[in-house]
Design a protein around this motif. Structure first.
Motif, PDB file in Angstrom:
ATOM      1  N   LEU B  11     140.417  87.348  -8.541  1.00  0.00           N
ATOM      2  CA  LEU B  11     139.705  87.538  -7.166  1.00  0.00           C
ATOM      3  C   LEU B  11     138.350  87.800  -7.606  1.00  0.00           C
ATOM      4  O   LEU B  11     137.982  88.753  -8.659  1.00  0.00           O
ATOM      5  N   ASN B  12     137.444  87.482  -7.020  1.00  0.00           N
ATOM      6  CA  ASN B  12     136.050  87.573  -7.564  1.00  0.00           C
ATOM      7  C   ASN B  12     135.214  88.198  -6.568  1.00  0.00           C
ATOM      8  O   ASN B  12     135.042  87.763  -5.409  1.00  0.00           O
ATOM      9  N   LEU B  13     135.239  89.550  -6.862  1.00  0.00           N
ATOM     10  CA  LEU B  13     134.216  90.529  -5.955  1.00  0.00           C
ATOM     11  C   LEU B  13     132.988  90.823  -6.502  1.00  0.00           C
ATOM     12  O   LEU B  13     132.546  91.809  -5.886  1.00  0.00           O
ATOM     13  N   LEU B  16     129.556  92.173  -4.257  1.00  0.00           N
ATOM     14  CA  LEU B  16     130.017  92.668  -3.192  1.00  0.00           C
ATOM     15  C   LEU B  16     129.943  94.456  -3.249  1.00  0.00           C
ATOM     16  O   LEU B  16     130.442  95.017  -4.191  1.00  0.00           O
ATOM     17  N   PRO B  21     135.052  95.355  -1.639  1.00  0.00           N
ATOM     18  CA  PRO B  21     136.032  94.929  -2.686  1.00  0.00           C
ATOM     19  C   PRO B  21     137.441  95.416  -2.211  1.00  0.00           C
ATOM     20  O   PRO B  21     138.332  94.720  -2.461  1.00  0.00           O
ATOM     21  N   LYS B  24     139.072  93.076   0.326  1.00  0.00           N
ATOM     22  CA  LYS B  24     139.612  91.906  -0.156  1.00  0.00           C
ATOM     23  C   LYS B  24     140.728  92.073  -1.049  1.00  0.00           C
ATOM     24  O   LYS B  24     141.673  91.465  -1.023  1.00  0.00           O
ATOM     25  N   LEU B  25     140.652  93.064  -1.975  1.00  0.00           N
ATOM     26  CA  LEU B  25     141.923  93.621  -2.733  1.00  0.00           C
ATOM     27  C   LEU B  25     143.092  93.751  -1.778  1.00  0.00           C
ATOM     28  O   LEU B  25     144.313  93.266  -2.283  1.00  0.00           O
ATOM     29  N   ALA B  40     140.873  91.112 -10.925  1.00  0.00           N
ATOM     30  CA  ALA B  40     139.645  90.891 -10.103  1.00  0.00           C
ATOM     31  C   ALA B  40     138.365  91.339 -10.895  1.00  0.00           C
ATOM     32  O   ALA B  40     138.619  92.259 -11.926  1.00  0.00           O
ATOM     33  N   ALA B  42     134.311  92.626 -10.507  1.00  0.00           N
ATOM     34  CA  ALA B  42     133.361  93.240  -9.602  1.00  0.00           C
ATOM     35  C   ALA B  42     132.090  93.760 -10.100  1.00  0.00           C
ATOM     36  O   ALA B  42     132.234  94.017 -11.429  1.00  0.00           O
TER      37      ALA B  42
END
Lengths: 170, 80
Positions: B11-13, B16, B21, B24-25, B40, B42
């Motif tokens: 996951l690319n946060l 944001l 974050p 989306k997580l 992920a 962030a």
């Protein structure tokens, strides 16, 4: 083991852009933490349920609001413009100007828009409740609101709030 | 992190800010199976506090959370 979900009850009473953020941020986060969330929108907060959100910031009543430019070199962007309250309150169109600056700054920094946060809330099952009395007073119709909004009064909110772990007035 | 723990999803946060974050997580974890792992990245320093809080609140396992070259990288295992 099936645990009882935690609950959060919010009252959103303000309709300005800055004050629109806290209820939607808290609600979307709480939903992401598997909480059951109700937001009761009352007085000016009710405008946040309209199909098109036209929330602005009001610098003249928030003298601590930092006035910053959303473009140019970082040093320029970080500079806090000392604009006298007299100007912020009296120059026509200053609110619109300040609103567009804040929206641009938020976008540049990676903050979601109110519309995006509201959609996240709807998708994650946050219950949005419009205040019946405010609708009657201001002449708002349910058709002006986004789909999925319930309309109720203080007793409905309190019934949920009394069984909640968190209750906040924003 | 165990070498045999394979990543089910990344996951690319980056770029944001709060609360995206965490939102989306949460959505991404719902999309993996129990016992599976998500990794992920962030850039919001807020994740250092918020991801552990989210894991504690939802009962999921935080396997690791590190900062390297301005990027925060964390690994979460879905528990329930």
């Amino acid at each position: 083991m099936e645990q009882k979900k935690k609950r959060m009850a919010l009252i959103a009473s303000q309709g300005t852009l800055d004050w629109a953020y806290p209820p939607f941020i808290l609600a979307s986060t709480a939903a992401a933490m598997d909480m059951e969330v109700h937001i009761f929108f009352t007085f000016y907060g009710l405008t946040l349920l309209k199909k098109k959100i036209e929330a602005k910031v009001a610098p003249q009543t928030n003298p601590s609001m930092p006035m910053k430019m959303p473009f140019g070199p970082q040093g320029f962007q970080n500079f806090e413009w000392p604009i006298p309250n007299l100007i912020m309150g009296n120059v026509p169109g200053f609110e619109t100007f300040a609103t567009s600056l804040m929206k641009k700054t938020f976008k540049n920094k990676g903050v979601a828009t109110i519309e995006e946060l509201r959609n996240i809330c709807l998708e994650s099952g946050v219950k949005l409740i419009g205040c019946q009395m405010t609708m009657d007073v201001f002449g708002f119709k349910k058709e002006e609101f986004i789909d999925g909004v319930d309309v109720a009064g203080a007793a409905t909110f309190l019934e949920f709030a009394a069984e909640s772990d968190i209750q906040l007035f924003v | 992190m165990d070498k045999d723990m394979s990543i089910a999803k990344t996951l690319n946060l980056e770029g944001l800010l709060c609360p995206i974050p965490v939102v989306k997580l949460s959505n991404a974890v719902k999309g993996i199976g129990v016992g599976e792992v998500i990794e992920a990245t962030a850039t919001d320093p807020g994740v250092m506090m918020d991801i552990p809080a989210w894991c504690k609140s939802t009962g999921n396992d935080l396997i690791s959370l590190d900062k390297e070259d301005g990027i925060f990288r964390f690994v979460v295992c879905r528990v329930n």
